[in-house]
Design an enzyme around this catalytic site. Structure first.
Site, PDB file in Angstrom:
ATOM      1  N   LYS A 190      30.262  15.478 -40.022  1.00  0.00           N
ATOM      2  CA  LYS A 190      29.248  15.920 -39.044  1.00  0.00           C
ATOM      3  C   LYS A 190      27.931  16.282 -39.735  1.00  0.00           C
ATOM      4  O   LYS A 190      27.869  16.360 -40.962  1.00  0.00           O
ATOM      5  CB  LYS A 190      29.772  17.120 -38.248  1.00  0.00           C
ATOM      6  CG  LYS A 190      31.121  16.874 -37.575  1.00  0.00           C
ATOM      7  CD  LYS A 190      31.051  15.981 -36.344  1.00  0.00           C
ATOM      8  CE  LYS A 190      32.399  15.427 -36.003  1.00  0.00           C
ATOM      9  NZ  LYS A 190      32.849  15.552 -34.650  1.00  0.00           N
TER      10      LYS A 190
HETATM   11  C1  LIG Z   1      34.035  15.934 -33.863  1.00  0.00           C
HETATM   12  C2  LIG Z   1      33.905  16.183 -32.425  1.00  0.00           C
HETATM   13  C3  LIG Z   1      34.624  17.204 -31.777  1.00  0.00           C
HETATM   14  C4  LIG Z   1      35.763  17.962 -32.397  1.00  0.00           C
HETATM   15  O1  LIG Z   1      35.524  18.586 -33.586  1.00  0.00           O
HETATM   16  P1  LIG Z   1      36.742  18.914 -34.564  1.00  0.00           P
HETATM   17  O2  LIG Z   1      36.143  19.861 -35.539  1.00  0.00           O
HETATM   18  O3  LIG Z   1      37.184  17.636 -35.176  1.00  0.00           O
HETATM   19  O4  LIG Z   1      37.823  19.562 -33.756  1.00  0.00           O
HETATM   20  C5  LIG Z   1      34.361  17.453 -30.447  1.00  0.00           C
HETATM   21  N1  LIG Z   1      33.452  16.731 -29.767  1.00  0.00           N
HETATM   22  C6  LIG Z   1      32.769  15.735 -30.343  1.00  0.00           C
HETATM   23  C7  LIG Z   1      31.760  14.983 -29.533  1.00  0.00           C
HETATM   24  C8  LIG Z   1      32.968  15.413 -31.686  1.00  0.00           C
HETATM   25  O5  LIG Z   1      32.278  14.409 -32.229  1.00  0.00           O
END
Ligand SMILES: *Cc1c(COP(=O)(O)O)cnc(C)c1O
Length: 369
Positions: A190
């Site tokens: 991310k």
């Molecule tokens: C990555 C992601 C999540 C979830 O995050 P995690 O830390 O993997 O639980 C939720 N919503 C979106 C749009 C994402 O890209």
């Protein structure tokens, strides 16, 4: 030539001299869960985003669950979510016994179609969760006005768009600071990422902040007193220490991605058979993904062609959530989302790509067409 979607080892090496001492300090402190780095990081991120409260937690999916729990979403309630999206929010709505109501997205910016959201609202609807897909948001003034009109809560899924600003009601604001809650993920790929799982919620509401903080820690206002039904979802000190090193570099990181996105937009313009990503007039894009649309059924062939030339690409997402086995109880008609599932292709857009790499990728794309 091998060009991956991300280059996490080299991104780490560029920061190693700052990260290792931070990790070492945590290891020597003996406080590994919710230690000082967690408290400091929460404050630093709150300052950065200009929100009153940041509550860290175990991951982005938990952040969404905690937000919905703090808003008392329960069995019988309906929550509106995009049909074309990552599964996380639909999953936690179901876990709470509530019903995800999938709504189609619009084709230009991949965001919730506000007119279709309006049609999906009924007396059971309690909240709307816009997912700021691929790194930007769109139509938020319209969406929030609709929510207000019907007394609905808005929870922003900011997992792909942390650090992006949006011109909201004429004011430039960070995404995640607009709804009752903003929720994000620090998953390693991310925008702001740690070296494991991590997440956070943002809110400007003192009462909701307090509640979310309790829920994330077994519903405890203090140790061994459980006032609310909660979960165990905490950021650990090692991850917070990494995030403390990375937060001050977030803006530069996003600028580097912006540069790469601009090169793509420039080099790929007017390529027949291909639609380039567009930025909503009120949005700033963080290019979590650089996602093109490939017309006339050529997407998978282009992906294979690129793979043969050593270039990775990804399909986010190949299926709407309602067509997944676990969610087949939730049927619906999502023509735009279905089309996008067949057309979208995300290209590598990480900051360590050189101009030469981008040129190579664009040449291979043009050769294909
Ligand atoms: C990555 C992601 C999540 C979830 O995050 P995690 O830390 O993997 O639980 C939720 N919503 C979106 C749009 C994402 O890209």
């Amino acid at each position: 030539m091998k060009l991956e979607m991300m280059n996490l080892p080299d991104e780490y090496l560029a920061l190693e001299k700052d990260i290792l001492p931070a990790l070492s300090a945590v290891l020597k402190s003996g406080v590994y869960i919710q230690g000082e780095p967690v408290r400091l990081f929460e404050q630093e991120l709150a300052n950065f985003l200009n929100v009153k409260h940041v509550i860290s937690c175990g991951n982005g999916t938990d952040a969404l669950q905690i937000a919905l729990m703090a808003l008392d979403i329960k069995a019988g309630d309906e929550v509106i979510v995009p049909a074309f999206s990552y599964v996380a929010v639909a999953e936690v709505i179901c876990l709470l016994g509530a019903k995800p109501v999938f709504v189609d997205v619009e084709p230009q910016y991949f965001q919730l179609d506000v007119a279709k959201v309006a049609q999906a609202i009924n007396k059971s609807t309690k909240a709307i969760v816009p997912v700021h897909l691929y790194g930007q948001a769109g139509y938020l003034d319209e969406l929030f006005a609709l929510a207000e009109e019907h007394g609905l809560k808005v929870v922003e899924d900011c997992a792909q768009a942390l650090g992006a600003k949006y011109l909201f009601k004429g004011e430039s604001r960070f995404l995640g600071s607009l709804g009752s809650f903003g929720c994000t993920s620090f998953f390693p790929t991310k925008n702001l990422a740690c070296f494991g799982d991590g997440g956070a919620l943002f809110t400007n509401n003192d009462g909701l902040a307090n509640k979310a903080r309790m829920i994330a820690n077994h519903g405890q206002p203090k140790k061994y007193q459980h006032d609310l039904l909660g979960v165990n979802s905490r950021l650990d000190s090692l991850q917070a220490a990494v995030l403390q090193v990375k937060l001050p570099k977030l803006q530069a990181y996003l600028q580097a991605k912006e540069y790469i996105a601009q090169q793509y937009l420039n080099l790929l313009q007017k390529t027949p058979g291909l639609v380039l990503p567009a930025v909503h007039p009120n949005a700033q894009h963080t290019w979590h993904q650089f996602t093109i649309k490939v017309k006339n059924g050529h997407r998978d062939a282009l992906k294979t062609h690129l793979q043969e030339k050593g270039i990775s690409s990804m399909v986010y997402y190949p299926q709407t959530i309602a067509t997944q086995k676990a969610y087949q109880a939730f049927t619906g008609n999502f023509p735009i989302s279905e089309t996008l599932c067949a057309e979208v292709l995300s290209l590598p857009v990480h900051p360590l790509l050189s101009l030469q790499d981008i040129r190579y990728i664009c040449t291979q794309i043009k050769n294909f067409f």
